[in-house]
Design an enzyme around this catalytic site. Sequence first.
Site, PDB file in Angstrom:
ATOM      1  N   GLU A 199       0.765  -1.046  -0.050  1.00 52.85           N
ATOM      2  CA  GLU A 199       0.037   0.061  -0.085  1.00 52.85           C
ATOM      3  C   GLU A 199       1.013   1.393  -0.029  1.00 52.85           C
ATOM      4  OE1 GLU A 199      -3.951  -0.646   2.515  1.00 52.85           O
ATOM      5  OE2 GLU A 199      -2.700   0.602   3.597  1.00 52.85           O
ATOM      6  N   GLU A 274     -12.395   1.116   9.044  1.00 50.43           N
ATOM      7  CA  GLU A 274     -11.191   1.868   9.355  1.00 50.43           C
ATOM      8  C   GLU A 274     -10.757   2.634   8.026  1.00 50.43           C
ATOM      9  OE1 GLU A 274      -9.449  -0.529  13.168  1.00 50.43           O
ATOM     10  OE2 GLU A 274      -8.289  -0.333  11.327  1.00 50.43           O
ATOM     11  N   ASN A 289     -12.960  -4.180  10.518  1.00 52.92           N
ATOM     12  CA  ASN A 289     -13.025  -5.045  11.790  1.00 52.92           C
ATOM     13  C   ASN A 289     -14.557  -5.538  12.257  1.00 52.92           C
ATOM     14  OD1 ASN A 289     -10.277  -5.004  12.482  1.00 52.92           O
ATOM     15  ND2 ASN A 289     -10.486  -3.055  13.407  1.00 52.92           N
ATOM     16  N   ARG A 291     -16.199  -7.204  14.235  1.00 49.30           N
ATOM     17  CA  ARG A 291     -16.493  -7.407  15.964  1.00 49.30           C
ATOM     18  C   ARG A 291     -16.667  -6.120  16.559  1.00 49.30           C
ATOM     19  NH1 ARG A 291     -11.610  -5.398  17.410  1.00 49.30           N
ATOM     20  NH2 ARG A 291      -9.828  -5.534  16.002  1.00 49.30           N
ATOM     21  N   VAL A 294     -12.026  -2.291  21.094  1.00 48.48           N
ATOM     22  CA  VAL A 294     -11.900  -1.931  22.251  1.00 48.48           C
ATOM     23  C   VAL A 294     -12.435  -0.661  22.566  1.00 48.48           C
ATOM     24  CG1 VAL A 294      -9.607  -1.183  23.688  1.00 48.48           C
ATOM     25  CG2 VAL A 294      -9.665  -3.304  22.173  1.00 48.48           C
TER      26      VAL A 294
HETATM   27  P1  ADP Z   1      -3.972  -3.718  11.995  1.00 48.07           P
HETATM   28  O1  ADP Z   1      -4.980  -4.493  11.314  1.00 48.07           O
HETATM   29  O2  ADP Z   1      -2.693  -4.397  12.321  1.00 48.07           O
HETATM   30  O3  ADP Z   1      -4.495  -2.648  12.960  1.00 48.07           O
HETATM   31  P2  ADP Z   1      -4.187  -1.474  10.054  1.00 48.07           P
HETATM   32  O4  ADP Z   1      -4.253  -1.807   8.472  1.00 48.07           O
HETATM   33  O5  ADP Z   1      -5.550  -1.118  10.878  1.00 48.07           O
HETATM   34  O6  ADP Z   1      -3.568  -2.708  10.695  1.00 48.07           O
HETATM   35  O7  ADP Z   1      -3.321  -0.154  10.279  1.00 48.07           O
HETATM   36  C1  ADP Z   1      -2.758  -0.046  11.666  1.00 48.07           C
HETATM   37  C2  ADP Z   1      -2.040   1.413  11.747  1.00 48.07           C
HETATM   38  O8  ADP Z   1      -1.123   1.300  10.739  1.00 48.07           O
HETATM   39  C3  ADP Z   1      -2.938   2.583  11.091  1.00 48.07           C
HETATM   40  O9  ADP Z   1      -3.773   3.083  11.954  1.00 48.07           O
HETATM   41  C4  ADP Z   1      -1.902   3.354  10.780  1.00 48.07           C
HETATM   42  O10 ADP Z   1      -1.275   4.134  11.702  1.00 48.07           O
HETATM   43  C5  ADP Z   1      -0.628   2.456  10.226  1.00 48.07           C
HETATM   44  N1  ADP Z   1      -0.991   2.428   8.519  1.00 48.07           N
HETATM   45  C6  ADP Z   1      -1.357   1.183   7.936  1.00 48.07           C
HETATM   46  N2  ADP Z   1      -1.389   1.630   6.819  1.00 48.07           N
HETATM   47  C7  ADP Z   1      -0.836   2.710   6.417  1.00 48.07           C
HETATM   48  C8  ADP Z   1      -0.496   3.389   5.286  1.00 48.07           C
HETATM   49  N3  ADP Z   1      -0.687   3.004   3.895  1.00 48.07           N
HETATM   50  N4  ADP Z   1       0.361   4.535   5.589  1.00 48.07           N
HETATM   51  C9  ADP Z   1       0.714   5.078   6.642  1.00 48.07           C
HETATM   52  N5  ADP Z   1       0.285   4.270   7.850  1.00 48.07           N
HETATM   53  C10 ADP Z   1      -0.332   3.140   7.721  1.00 48.07           C
END
Ligand code: ADP
Length: 445
Positions: A199, A274, A289, A291, A294
């Site tokens: 990404e 999200e 998500n 579910r 938190v």
């Molecule tokens: P997880 O499922 O492990 O929580 P997420 O996809 O929800 O992973 O991402 C968690 C965090 O990682 C995001 O809130 C952000 O801080 C960071 N993050 C994820 N993808 C990106 C991105 N493409 N660019 C910048 N930060 C990212």
Amino acid sequence: MFKKILVANRGEIALRVICACKDLNIPTVAVYSEADRHSLHVRFADEALCIGPAASSESYLNIPSIISAAEVANVDAIHPGYGYLAESDHFSEVCETCEIKFIGPPPQAIRMMGDKARARQAMHDAGLPIIPGSGIVNEEEDALQALKEVGLPLIIKAAAGGGGRGMRIVREEDQLLDALDTARSESKAAFGNSDVYLERYLDNPRHIEFQILADSHGNVIHLGERECSIQRRHQKLIEESPSPVVKDKERRELGEQICKAVAEIGYENAGTMEFLRDQKGRFYFIEMNTRVQVEHPVTEMVSGVDIVKEQIEIAAGKKLTTKQDQVKLSGHAIECRINAEHPRTFSPSPGRITAYHPPGGPGVRVDSLAYADYVVTPHYDSMVAKLIAHGANREEALQRLSRALDMFVLEGIDSSIDLHRRIIRNVQFRSGEFGTSFLQTADLD
Ligand code: ADP
């Protein structure tokens, strides 16, 4: 309505589910590991059954043991809480086969959203913006090709990821293959699946997520957004609702688009969509998500909706009683996750809690597994309490949060209470102008 519900979880979320069941007059069955014999969820459920030793793999993740408990106790539904089996399509399917209602989405929805690369594609097809990225790239050649399309910097993410694990940032092309290797093996170790995707990496975005509720009759509503940009190692630490930057019109328009997309995939039960918001204010879907989260209490405090109760009612086949235009979001709520951890190294700090007195007073809610003499075990997550403050606006919520942090007595173990005090005093945090890099760069003393 269900006659009896088994709560397939531990800690504060097991207690939270028990509260909702009590409010609905539904008897509950707790399950517990040998390490949790003296836990509050065991005490407050109507029945309790031991399901195995301390190791989660042998207790809270042990499907045969949990299903046996459900059959012995003769329940007609299981609430999985969050974590553990909450996002296991297999568990949801086993429940279905055993004719026990899984309080959550159907297995196909969990499966689709559990593969983040697939979820991105599905939401893109349903009309939501996504960050430029790739499908699954497991081969080096595919990764090099995807890099050309996605551009730098980029982030390699585990398709089965969660909890901020299995992610690698790549800033230079020559880092790609090493990072791919590390991300794949980390993902395999954490999730038993080495699939990864790429990404574009956004610089200091905001993490903003929408709470949705979908019933089995095709109705979908949202309860506004949560701002979750205060994170450590991609894990949330403070969450609030509403986000300091989301305008009413934006919430209305994006919310409508989200509900449409959620309806299109035939989703059911509570869920969280999200997004990352870049510095130009553009939103991109990153994952769903499937579910309860938190951080659901901040939404409960501004919307007045009991999300866990809604989950149970939806699973029982009831129609949502609230229409989107009846959702009233009022005031502002902020949650601090209080972890048993060393204040500088952030490593877990298990041990006996010698004194415990949670704060109260107007606008304050504490969801916690703790009591004086409770032993925080090293076997499980280090979160001991969630402190949530609500006020008429962000200023008042912060004032109440500050008062509650000062009046929180938690002795015998190290905790993140002081870190929270320092964060909420910070001028930048107070201004509402921050992104996900805040904790890495902020001066907190
Ligand atoms: P997880 O499922 O492990 O929580 P997420 O996809 O929800 O992973 O991402 C968690 C965090 O990682 C995001 O809130 C952000 O801080 C960071 N993050 C994820 N993808 C990106 C991105 N493409 N660019 C910048 N930060 C990212």
